[in-house]
Structure formats: structure tokens, C-alpha cells
Design an enzyme around this catalytic site. Structure first.
Site, PDB file in Angstrom:
ATOM      1  N   CYS A  71       0.908  -1.208   0.001  1.00 16.42           N
ATOM      2  CA  CYS A  71      -0.100  -0.042  -0.064  1.00 16.42           C
ATOM      3  C   CYS A  71       0.847   1.204  -0.007  1.00 16.42           C
ATOM      4  O   CYS A  71       1.699   1.439   0.765  1.00 16.42           O
ATOM      5  CB  CYS A  71      -0.811  -0.029   1.194  1.00 16.42           C
ATOM      6  SG  CYS A  71      -1.894   1.372   1.327  1.00 16.42           S
ATOM      7  N   CYS A  74       0.489   3.037   3.548  1.00 15.27           N
ATOM      8  CA  CYS A  74       0.939   2.497   4.830  1.00 15.27           C
ATOM      9  C   CYS A  74       1.824   1.276   4.953  1.00 15.27           C
ATOM     10  O   CYS A  74       2.073   0.938   5.950  1.00 15.27           O
ATOM     11  CB  CYS A  74      -0.251   1.967   5.675  1.00 15.27           C
ATOM     12  SG  CYS A  74      -1.393   0.492   5.015  1.00 15.27           S
ATOM     13  N   CYS A 119      -7.352  -1.307   1.280  1.00 18.21           N
ATOM     14  CA  CYS A 119      -6.099  -1.886   2.282  1.00 18.21           C
ATOM     15  C   CYS A 119      -6.885  -2.100   3.438  1.00 18.21           C
ATOM     16  O   CYS A 119      -7.715  -1.018   4.134  1.00 18.21           O
ATOM     17  CB  CYS A 119      -5.029  -0.780   2.268  1.00 18.21           C
ATOM     18  SG  CYS A 119      -3.974  -1.153   3.770  1.00 18.21           S
ATOM     19  N   CYS A 122      -5.546   0.683   6.301  1.00 23.28           N
ATOM     20  CA  CYS A 122      -5.495   2.026   6.296  1.00 23.28           C
ATOM     21  C   CYS A 122      -6.837   2.518   5.748  1.00 23.28           C
ATOM     22  O   CYS A 122      -7.187   3.516   5.753  1.00 23.28           O
ATOM     23  CB  CYS A 122      -4.350   2.703   5.796  1.00 23.28           C
ATOM     24  SG  CYS A 122      -4.346   2.443   4.152  1.00 23.28           S
ATOM     25  N   CYS A 143      -8.387  -5.613 -10.132  1.00 25.27           N
ATOM     26  CA  CYS A 143      -7.972  -4.347 -11.136  1.00 25.27           C
ATOM     27  C   CYS A 143      -7.474  -3.215 -10.129  1.00 25.27           C
ATOM     28  O   CYS A 143      -8.446  -2.570  -9.444  1.00 25.27           O
ATOM     29  CB  CYS A 143      -9.238  -3.945 -11.934  1.00 25.27           C
ATOM     30  SG  CYS A 143      -8.988  -2.763 -13.192  1.00 25.27           S
TER      31      CYS A 143
END
Length: 155
Positions: A71, A74, A119, A122, A143
Site C-alpha cells: 500500500c 501505509c 487496504c 488504512c 483491478c
């Protein structure tokens, strides 16, 4: 008529309160201003406002190196390179996420239900999941907006 208006206002208040109470708390929780300082404008648009980058705009689309995609907000590991494939969609695509690190949610922003991917650490918007992925593996296509990811190569 007055009773109808009162009932309507009561229903809106209860609905808003319930929705606010159901909002998930994430391990990494920042204010919008903190996210704006941490992320580029494009990253903020995608990760925090559930935007979409233009197709074929991410260099990660063409990345063939071995490693892990994390991510961008984070640094939580989200996808392994071995699960990446060329879907022809214009966005980096994976047939599965690292277990437990990507949350599936539902969004209705286009007027119909779609499976949104976030995610799990976060809450950052990553992209959407579709059922048109490789049939030999999971049949799923995650995607993902490339700007929502960073690539960490294997050592």
C-alpha cells in the site's frame, strides 16, 4: 402532514447515526490533512477519495520483476508478483491478494453494486474486483490503481 415530516426526519437521523457507528476503524487512522501531507495529490485522490487513475498510466502495469506490492499509504503488503498478470485492462491486475490484507467492500458510486478493494490496514481505496480473471487460478481480477501501490523487489 406534520407527523410525516417528523417521522421522515427521525428516519434520516437514525440512518445517519447507524452509518456513523458502523464505520470501520483501521489500525492506521489519519486525518485528511495528515494524509494530504503524506501522499501525492494523485495518491490522495485514489486512496482517500476512491478515485481512479487513467488506464495505462502506471509504470507498474509493465513491471515483471519479482517482489511484493505494498500500500502506498501505509506500506502493508497487498499483492505478490507471482499473482500479477496482464489483463489488458490498463491497470495492474492480480488474481488474488495476500490473505487478510485486502478488504472487500461494496460501492454503489456508478449506480450498481461493485466489489471495492481496500487496504485492510488504512482503508485506502485500491480498485475493484471482477469475476473475469484467469480461469486456471481464481477466476478473479483485482483491478488496482498503480498509484495506490509501491513495489518492493525481492532481494
Amino acid at each position: 402532514m406534520r407527523k410525516l415530516v417528523v417521522l421522515f426526519l427521525l428516519a434520516i437521523t437514525v440512518s445517519t447515526t447507524v452509518n456513523a457507528q458502523n464505520k470501520k476503524k483501521y489500525a492506521v487512522d489519519k486525518t485528511n490533512n495528515e494524509w494530504k501531507k503524506l501522499l501525492t495529490p494523485k495518491q490522495y485522490f485514489v486512496l482517500r477519495e476512491a478515485g481512479t487513475e487513467r488506464p495505462n498510466s502506471s509504470p507498474l502495469n509493465f513491471n515483471k520483476k519479482e517482489g511484493t506490492y505494498v500500500c502506498a499509504a501505509c506500506k502493508t503488503p497487498l499483492y505478490k508478483s507471482e499473482n500479477k498478470y496482464d489483463s489488458g485492462s490498463g491497470w495492474p491486475s492480480f488474481d488474488r491478494a495476500i490473505k487478510g490484507n485486502v478488504e472487500l467492500d461494496t460501492d454503489y458510486k456508478l449506480g450498481y453494486a461493485r466489489t471495492e478493494l481496500k487496504c485492510n490496514t488504512c482503508g485506502g481505496h485500491l480498485g475493484h474486483s471482477f469475476n473475469d480473471g484467469p480461469k486456471k487460478t481464481t477466476g478473479k481480477r483485482h483491478c488496482i490503481n498503480g498509484v495506490a501501490l509501491e513495489f518492493i523487489p525481492n532481494k
